[in-house]
Motif scaffolding. Sequence first.
Motif, PDB file in Angstrom:
ATOM      1  N   HIS A   1     -49.456  55.553 -58.554  1.00  0.00           N
ATOM      2  CA  HIS A   1     -48.084  56.118 -58.258  1.00  0.00           C
ATOM      3  C   HIS A   1     -48.380  57.653 -57.775  1.00  0.00           C
ATOM      4  O   HIS A   1     -47.509  58.399 -57.872  1.00  0.00           O
ATOM      5  CB  HIS A   1     -47.388  56.018 -59.423  1.00  0.00           C
ATOM      6  N   GLY A   2     -49.490  58.249 -57.591  1.00  0.00           N
ATOM      7  CA  GLY A   2     -49.627  59.602 -57.246  1.00  0.00           C
ATOM      8  C   GLY A   2     -49.313  60.620 -58.122  1.00  0.00           C
ATOM      9  O   GLY A   2     -48.865  61.774 -58.090  1.00  0.00           O
ATOM     10  N   TRP A   3     -50.010  60.137 -59.476  1.00  0.00           N
ATOM     11  CA  TRP A   3     -49.555  61.058 -60.570  1.00  0.00           C
ATOM     12  C   TRP A   3     -50.952  61.818 -61.104  1.00  0.00           C
ATOM     13  O   TRP A   3     -50.674  62.418 -61.922  1.00  0.00           O
ATOM     14  CB  TRP A   3     -48.997  60.149 -61.870  1.00  0.00           C
ATOM     15  N   GLU A   4     -51.569  62.224 -60.231  1.00  0.00           N
ATOM     16  CA  GLU A   4     -52.880  63.067 -60.535  1.00  0.00           C
ATOM     17  C   GLU A   4     -52.285  64.449 -61.054  1.00  0.00           C
ATOM     18  O   GLU A   4     -51.311  65.014 -60.208  1.00  0.00           O
ATOM     19  CB  GLU A   4     -53.822  62.977 -59.198  1.00  0.00           C
ATOM     20  N   GLY A   5     -52.723  64.969 -61.886  1.00  0.00           N
ATOM     21  CA  GLY A   5     -52.393  66.201 -62.179  1.00  0.00           C
ATOM     22  C   GLY A   5     -51.136  66.437 -62.922  1.00  0.00           C
ATOM     23  O   GLY A   5     -50.710  67.470 -63.388  1.00  0.00           O
ATOM     24  N   VAL A   6     -50.311  65.223 -62.953  1.00  0.00           N
ATOM     25  CA  VAL A   6     -49.085  65.244 -63.581  1.00  0.00           C
ATOM     26  C   VAL A   6     -49.093  65.264 -65.284  1.00  0.00           C
ATOM     27  O   VAL A   6     -48.178  66.112 -65.785  1.00  0.00           O
ATOM     28  CB  VAL A   6     -48.161  63.770 -63.365  1.00  0.00           C
ATOM     29  N   PHE A   7     -49.885  64.699 -65.923  1.00  0.00           N
ATOM     30  CA  PHE A   7     -49.828  64.626 -67.412  1.00  0.00           C
ATOM     31  C   PHE A   7     -50.880  65.332 -67.790  1.00  0.00           C
ATOM     32  O   PHE A   7     -52.253  65.229 -67.507  1.00  0.00           O
ATOM     33  CB  PHE A   7     -50.139  63.011 -67.649  1.00  0.00           C
ATOM     34  N   SER A   8     -50.484  66.336 -68.962  1.00  0.00           N
ATOM     35  CA  SER A   8     -51.612  67.331 -69.293  1.00  0.00           C
ATOM     36  C   SER A   8     -52.560  66.764 -70.455  1.00  0.00           C
ATOM     37  O   SER A   8     -53.587  67.344 -70.727  1.00  0.00           O
ATOM     38  CB  SER A   8     -50.694  68.422 -70.091  1.00  0.00           C
ATOM     39  N   THR A   9     -52.064  65.814 -70.994  1.00  0.00           N
ATOM     40  CA  THR A   9     -52.906  65.120 -72.158  1.00  0.00           C
ATOM     41  C   THR A   9     -52.729  63.386 -71.929  1.00  0.00           C
ATOM     42  O   THR A   9     -51.519  62.891 -71.440  1.00  0.00           O
ATOM     43  CB  THR A   9     -52.548  65.340 -73.299  1.00  0.00           C
ATOM     44  N   ILE A  10     -53.750  62.530 -71.861  1.00  0.00           N
ATOM     45  CA  ILE A  10     -53.821  61.244 -71.766  1.00  0.00           C
ATOM     46  C   ILE A  10     -54.675  60.599 -72.835  1.00  0.00           C
ATOM     47  O   ILE A  10     -55.844  60.918 -73.095  1.00  0.00           O
ATOM     48  CB  ILE A  10     -54.490  60.771 -70.529  1.00  0.00           C
ATOM     49  N   GLN A  11     -53.809  59.948 -73.744  1.00  0.00           N
ATOM     50  CA  GLN A  11     -54.449  59.468 -75.093  1.00  0.00           C
ATOM     51  C   GLN A  11     -54.459  57.873 -74.740  1.00  0.00           C
ATOM     52  O   GLN A  11     -53.376  57.182 -74.601  1.00  0.00           O
ATOM     53  CB  GLN A  11     -53.657  59.571 -76.259  1.00  0.00           C
ATOM     54  N   THR A  12     -55.524  57.216 -74.947  1.00  0.00           N
ATOM     55  CA  THR A  12     -55.785  55.651 -74.746  1.00  0.00           C
ATOM     56  C   THR A  12     -56.499  55.132 -75.864  1.00  0.00           C
ATOM     57  O   THR A  12     -56.786  55.509 -76.570  1.00  0.00           O
ATOM     58  CB  THR A  12     -56.500  55.505 -73.529  1.00  0.00           C
ATOM     59  N   ALA A  13     -56.262  53.653 -75.801  1.00  0.00           N
ATOM     60  CA  ALA A  13     -57.204  52.974 -76.841  1.00  0.00           C
ATOM     61  C   ALA A  13     -58.596  53.285 -76.994  1.00  0.00           C
ATOM     62  O   ALA A  13     -59.333  52.978 -77.845  1.00  0.00           O
ATOM     63  CB  ALA A  13     -56.979  51.435 -76.441  1.00  0.00           C
ATOM     64  N   ASP A  14     -59.507  53.871 -75.787  1.00  0.00           N
ATOM     65  CA  ASP A  14     -60.717  54.141 -75.796  1.00  0.00           C
ATOM     66  C   ASP A  14     -60.707  55.539 -76.559  1.00  0.00           C
ATOM     67  O   ASP A  14     -61.991  55.891 -77.020  1.00  0.00           O
ATOM     68  CB  ASP A  14     -60.890  54.500 -74.370  1.00  0.00           C
ATOM     69  N   ASP A  15     -59.539  56.501 -76.971  1.00  0.00           N
ATOM     70  CA  ASP A  15     -59.944  57.672 -77.490  1.00  0.00           C
ATOM     71  C   ASP A  15     -59.664  57.732 -78.954  1.00  0.00           C
ATOM     72  O   ASP A  15     -59.655  58.753 -79.612  1.00  0.00           O
ATOM     73  CB  ASP A  15     -59.054  58.752 -76.777  1.00  0.00           C
ATOM     74  N   ALA A  16     -58.885  56.721 -79.476  1.00  0.00           N
ATOM     75  CA  ALA A  16     -58.103  56.835 -80.701  1.00  0.00           C
ATOM     76  C   ALA A  16     -57.916  55.241 -81.420  1.00  0.00           C
ATOM     77  O   ALA A  16     -58.095  54.495 -80.724  1.00  0.00           O
ATOM     78  CB  ALA A  16     -56.880  57.616 -80.519  1.00  0.00           C
ATOM     79  N   PRO A  17     -57.801  55.439 -82.708  1.00  0.00           N
ATOM     80  CA  PRO A  17     -57.415  54.120 -83.363  1.00  0.00           C
ATOM     81  C   PRO A  17     -56.005  53.712 -82.708  1.00  0.00           C
ATOM     82  O   PRO A  17     -55.332  54.368 -82.139  1.00  0.00           O
ATOM     83  CB  PRO A  17     -57.252  54.449 -84.626  1.00  0.00           C
ATOM     84  N   SER A  18     -56.069  52.251 -82.863  1.00  0.00           N
ATOM     85  CA  SER A  18     -54.711  51.663 -82.304  1.00  0.00           C
ATOM     86  C   SER A  18     -53.654  52.143 -82.932  1.00  0.00           C
ATOM     87  O   SER A  18     -53.445  52.520 -84.109  1.00  0.00           O
ATOM     88  CB  SER A  18     -54.876  49.956 -82.375  1.00  0.00           C
ATOM     89  N   LYS A  19     -52.448  52.153 -82.086  1.00  0.00           N
ATOM     90  CA  LYS A  19     -50.977  52.370 -82.713  1.00  0.00           C
ATOM     91  C   LYS A  19     -51.054  51.363 -83.841  1.00  0.00           C
ATOM     92  O   LYS A  19     -51.610  50.255 -83.630  1.00  0.00           O
ATOM     93  CB  LYS A  19     -49.955  52.149 -81.703  1.00  0.00           C
TER      94      LYS A  19
END
Length: 225
Positions: free
Chosen positions: A123-141
């Motif tokens: 979607h061409g969103w490079e640089g749009v999000f200042s922080t990206i938190q994923t399942a690889d980075d934290a415990p599950s919601k």
Amino acid sequence: MKLILFDVDGTLVDSQNIIVASIRGAYRAYGMEPPGREKSLSIVGLSLVEAFKVLAGPDAPVEGMAQAYKDAYNVLRLDPANDAPLFPGASECIERLKSRDDVLLGLATGKSRKGVVQLIERHGWEGVFSTIQTADDAPSKPHPAMILQAMEELGVVQEETVMIGDSSYDMAMAKSASVLPIGVSWGFQPVDLLWETGARHIVDSYAELEPALRAFLSEPSYLPA
């Protein structure tokens, strides 16, 4: 600066068809009967291992099923028939928000980082999000770690943060992190469940979301009921 965190599946992206098909692929890889569509979508937001614990039970081969899901997903996404489009208005909303000088945008998702990178590139969103938190980075919601890490990373406090999502896991995570939970009604879980798990406000479209966010940005303690 205010931090606006978005969930991905069911909030930004209508990925229900490929998710259901990937879950079916994971079950069939183990000779198991897959759950129905509604039950399959009820776990969207959880990390894969936690999702399969809920769907198949803790005694199921959940690690293997999670990998089988990834394998099925990676094959299915190559077929244009399994396209997962953005929800109407999502792209325009992100475009307007990113142009503001008082806003930081972020993602907090049960997807893998690889999946998020693919989404951003598409979607061409490079640089749009200042922080990206994923399942690889934290415990599950609904554990609050994704939100807490995002705030710490950007130096933003609870009163300046909002979480937007379509699931009970998003609302409970936001409530646990003491940030503002805004639910969306177009996702994969019933609206009543969002209210029950802490939503302060629920919108029916991106056209409704933007005025709610403007109210939050002008006065974080205020949001229309």
